[in-house]
Design a protein around this motif. Structure first.
Motif, PDB file in Angstrom:
ATOM      1  N   ILE A  15      44.269  72.816 -62.904  1.00  0.00           N
ATOM      2  CA  ILE A  15      43.643  73.342 -64.109  1.00  0.00           C
ATOM      3  C   ILE A  15      44.704  74.116 -64.886  1.00  0.00           C
ATOM      4  CG2 ILE A  15      41.935  74.962 -65.027  1.00  0.00           C
ATOM      5  CD1 ILE A  15      40.700  72.426 -63.917  1.00  0.00           C
ATOM      6  N   LEU A  16      44.860  73.786 -66.159  1.00  0.00           N
ATOM      7  CA  LEU A  16      45.865  74.417 -67.007  1.00  0.00           C
ATOM      8  C   LEU A  16      45.224  74.986 -68.260  1.00  0.00           C
ATOM      9  CD1 LEU A  16      48.532  71.580 -66.772  1.00  0.00           C
ATOM     10  CD2 LEU A  16      48.686  73.824 -65.659  1.00  0.00           C
ATOM     11  N   GLY A  17      45.872  75.997 -68.799  1.00  0.00           N
ATOM     12  CA  GLY A  17      45.537  76.506 -70.116  1.00  0.00           C
ATOM     13  C   GLY A  17      46.733  76.319 -71.028  1.00  0.00           C
ATOM     14  N   MET A  18      46.577  76.697 -72.283  1.00  0.00           N
ATOM     15  CA  MET A  18      47.687  76.619 -73.238  1.00  0.00           C
ATOM     16  C   MET A  18      47.576  77.771 -74.220  1.00  0.00           C
ATOM     17  SD  MET A  18      48.625  73.674 -76.047  1.00  0.00           S
ATOM     18  CE  MET A  18      47.303  74.269 -77.120  1.00  0.00           C
ATOM     19  N   GLY A  19      48.677  78.462 -74.448  1.00  0.00           N
ATOM     20  CA  GLY A  19      48.690  79.526 -75.429  1.00  0.00           C
ATOM     21  C   GLY A  19      48.872  78.992 -76.840  1.00  0.00           C
ATOM     22  N   ASN A  20      48.650  79.850 -77.817  1.00  0.00           N
ATOM     23  CA  ASN A  20      48.859  79.449 -79.208  1.00  0.00           C
ATOM     24  C   ASN A  20      50.327  79.167 -79.516  1.00  0.00           C
ATOM     25  OD1 ASN A  20      46.146  79.606 -79.896  1.00  0.00           O
ATOM     26  ND2 ASN A  20      46.280  81.769 -80.466  1.00  0.00           N
ATOM     27  N   ASP A  21      51.209  79.564 -78.593  1.00  0.00           N
ATOM     28  CA  ASP A  21      52.639  79.266 -78.751  1.00  0.00           C
ATOM     29  C   ASP A  21      53.033  77.955 -78.081  1.00  0.00           C
ATOM     30  OD1 ASP A  21      52.257  80.070 -76.136  1.00  0.00           O
ATOM     31  OD2 ASP A  21      54.090  81.252 -76.024  1.00  0.00           O
ATOM     32  N   GLY A  22      52.064  77.269 -77.461  1.00  0.00           N
ATOM     33  CA  GLY A  22      52.349  75.993 -76.817  1.00  0.00           C
ATOM     34  C   GLY A  22      52.796  76.103 -75.379  1.00  0.00           C
ATOM     35  N   HIS A  23      52.686  77.285 -74.764  1.00  0.00           N
ATOM     36  CA  HIS A  23      53.078  77.399 -73.355  1.00  0.00           C
ATOM     37  C   HIS A  23      51.943  76.935 -72.449  1.00  0.00           C
ATOM     38  CE1 HIS A  23      50.827  81.290 -72.934  1.00  0.00           C
ATOM     39  NE2 HIS A  23      50.783  80.929 -71.662  1.00  0.00           N
ATOM     40  N   THR A  24      52.301  76.502 -71.269  1.00  0.00           N
ATOM     41  CA  THR A  24      51.331  76.240 -70.214  1.00  0.00           C
ATOM     42  C   THR A  24      51.927  76.721 -68.909  1.00  0.00           C
ATOM     43  OG1 THR A  24      49.749  74.611 -69.350  1.00  0.00           O
ATOM     44  CG2 THR A  24      52.058  73.905 -69.526  1.00  0.00           C
ATOM     45  N   ALA A  25      51.047  77.036 -67.927  1.00  0.00           N
ATOM     46  CA  ALA A  25      51.488  77.737 -66.715  1.00  0.00           C
ATOM     47  C   ALA A  25      52.337  78.925 -67.202  1.00  0.00           C
ATOM     48  CB  ALA A  25      52.236  76.803 -65.781  1.00  0.00           C
ATOM     49  N   LEU A  61      45.024  73.173 -57.669  1.00  0.00           N
ATOM     50  CA  LEU A  61      45.779  74.300 -58.202  1.00  0.00           C
ATOM     51  C   LEU A  61      45.037  74.843 -59.418  1.00  0.00           C
ATOM     52  CD1 LEU A  61      49.426  72.861 -58.070  1.00  0.00           C
ATOM     53  CD2 LEU A  61      48.164  74.092 -56.288  1.00  0.00           C
ATOM     54  N   LEU A  62      44.867  76.165 -59.455  1.00  0.00           N
ATOM     55  CA  LEU A  62      44.121  76.805 -60.529  1.00  0.00           C
ATOM     56  C   LEU A  62      45.014  77.722 -61.344  1.00  0.00           C
ATOM     57  CD1 LEU A  62      40.843  77.764 -58.613  1.00  0.00           C
ATOM     58  CD2 LEU A  62      41.366  75.655 -59.868  1.00  0.00           C
ATOM     59  N   SER A  63      44.602  77.978 -62.574  1.00  0.00           N
ATOM     60  CA  SER A  63      45.276  78.926 -63.453  1.00  0.00           C
ATOM     61  C   SER A  63      44.403  80.151 -63.641  1.00  0.00           C
ATOM     62  CB  SER A  63      45.553  78.285 -64.816  1.00  0.00           C
ATOM     63  OG  SER A  63      46.507  77.250 -64.707  1.00  0.00           O
ATOM     64  N   GLY A  64      45.019  81.232 -64.090  1.00  0.00           N
ATOM     65  CA  GLY A  64      44.268  82.444 -64.368  1.00  0.00           C
ATOM     66  C   GLY A  64      43.775  82.447 -65.810  1.00  0.00           C
ATOM     67  N   GLY A  65      43.414  83.624 -66.294  1.00  0.00           N
ATOM     68  CA  GLY A  65      42.913  83.754 -67.655  1.00  0.00           C
ATOM     69  C   GLY A  65      41.397  83.723 -67.698  1.00  0.00           C
ATOM     70  N   THR A  66      40.856  84.244 -68.790  1.00  0.00           N
ATOM     71  CA  THR A  66      39.394  84.318 -68.917  1.00  0.00           C
ATOM     72  C   THR A  66      38.776  82.968 -69.277  1.00  0.00           C
ATOM     73  OG1 THR A  66      39.675  84.981 -71.232  1.00  0.00           O
ATOM     74  CG2 THR A  66      39.453  86.746 -69.596  1.00  0.00           C
TER      75      THR A  66
END
Length: 238
Positions: free
Chosen positions: A134-144, A44-49
């Motif tokens: 694969i996950l990312g995380m925002g500066n607000d602490g969100h993921t997916a 499973l993949l996430s988007g974003g640059t």
């Protein structure tokens, strides 16, 4: 490599190229292991640059791409052909180079969001468990698409199915794309390897704050950290 906690392993990379290579090599290893053991592999993949260069580097590995199935960790309520969709980014950065790989988008044109979630859950519950996400995380602490402060966060965190629809109203980081489909804690549970890709000092500070707080409502990335199984592996560089 160091352990931030018993649930998080931090892999520090010296520069961009080392980060890209390290992520791609780890992804390739897990895919190769599942292909050898089961004849197929699912991820499973996430988007974003942020992850796109690693996806491109992964395609340089000589894997049997026809044996690889690809899904998404989350998606905006957009057509898979929309350039702001995660499906589009995965297609452009990975699928066009990994000839033969099978892709299952979360949004299916002509279906309601409820029907898309139902289809995603049927597929997840009847497919080979993903070897990695694969996950990312925002500066607000969100993921997916688990956004702090969003209208549907509590319901998504309590959902017993792998995927849920989420209205992110209340969280400015979601911007104009309030309707989402996202992995839930139940969706993280069967995934053997969770890789969180971070860049920059601020992201590392947010991760450390999340671990210190242990408040999944404030830092939904904890839903991925606290999932059963192997510790979350964080690839980080400045």
């Amino acid at each position: 490599m160091s352990a931030l906690s018993d649930r998080v392993t931090l892999i520090r990379h010296a520069d961009d190229e080392a980060w890209i290579d390290g992520v791609a090599e780890e992804m390739a290893r897990y895919l190769e292991q599942d292909i050898a053991a089961h004849g197929r592999a699912r991820m499973l993949l996430s988007g974003g640059t942020t992850p796109a260069p690693a996806y491109q580097r992964l395609t340089e590995h000589p894997l049997e791409w026809a044996r690889v199935e690809v899904g998404l960790a989350d998606e905006r309520w957009l057509s898979p052909q929309d350039h702001d969709s995660n499906a589009w980014l995965v297609r452009e950065s990975f699928l066009k180079r990994a000839e033969g790989a099978h892709f299952d988008p979360l949004v299916r044109v002509g279906q309601s969001i409820a029907d898309c979630v139902h289809t995603a859950n049927l597929l997840a519950e009847n497919s080979q468990p993903p070897c990695l996400v694969i996950l990312g995380m925002g500066n607000d602490g969100h993921t997916a698409s688990l956004f702090p402060g969003s209208k549907d966060l509590t319901a998504a965190l309590q959902n017993t199915h792998p995927y849920a629809a989420l209205d992110a109203t209340g969280c400015p980081v979601a911007k104009d794309w309030h309707l989402r489909i996202t992995l839930t804690p139940a969706g993280f549970a069967p995934i053997r390897h969770r890789l969180l890709l971070l860049r920059g000092k601020q992201k590392l500070e947010v991760l450390e704050a999340a671990l210190a707080s242990n408040d999944v409502q404030k830092y939904p990335v904890l839903a991925a950290i606290n999932a059963p199984g192997n510790a979350l592996r964080v690839h980080w560089c400045e």
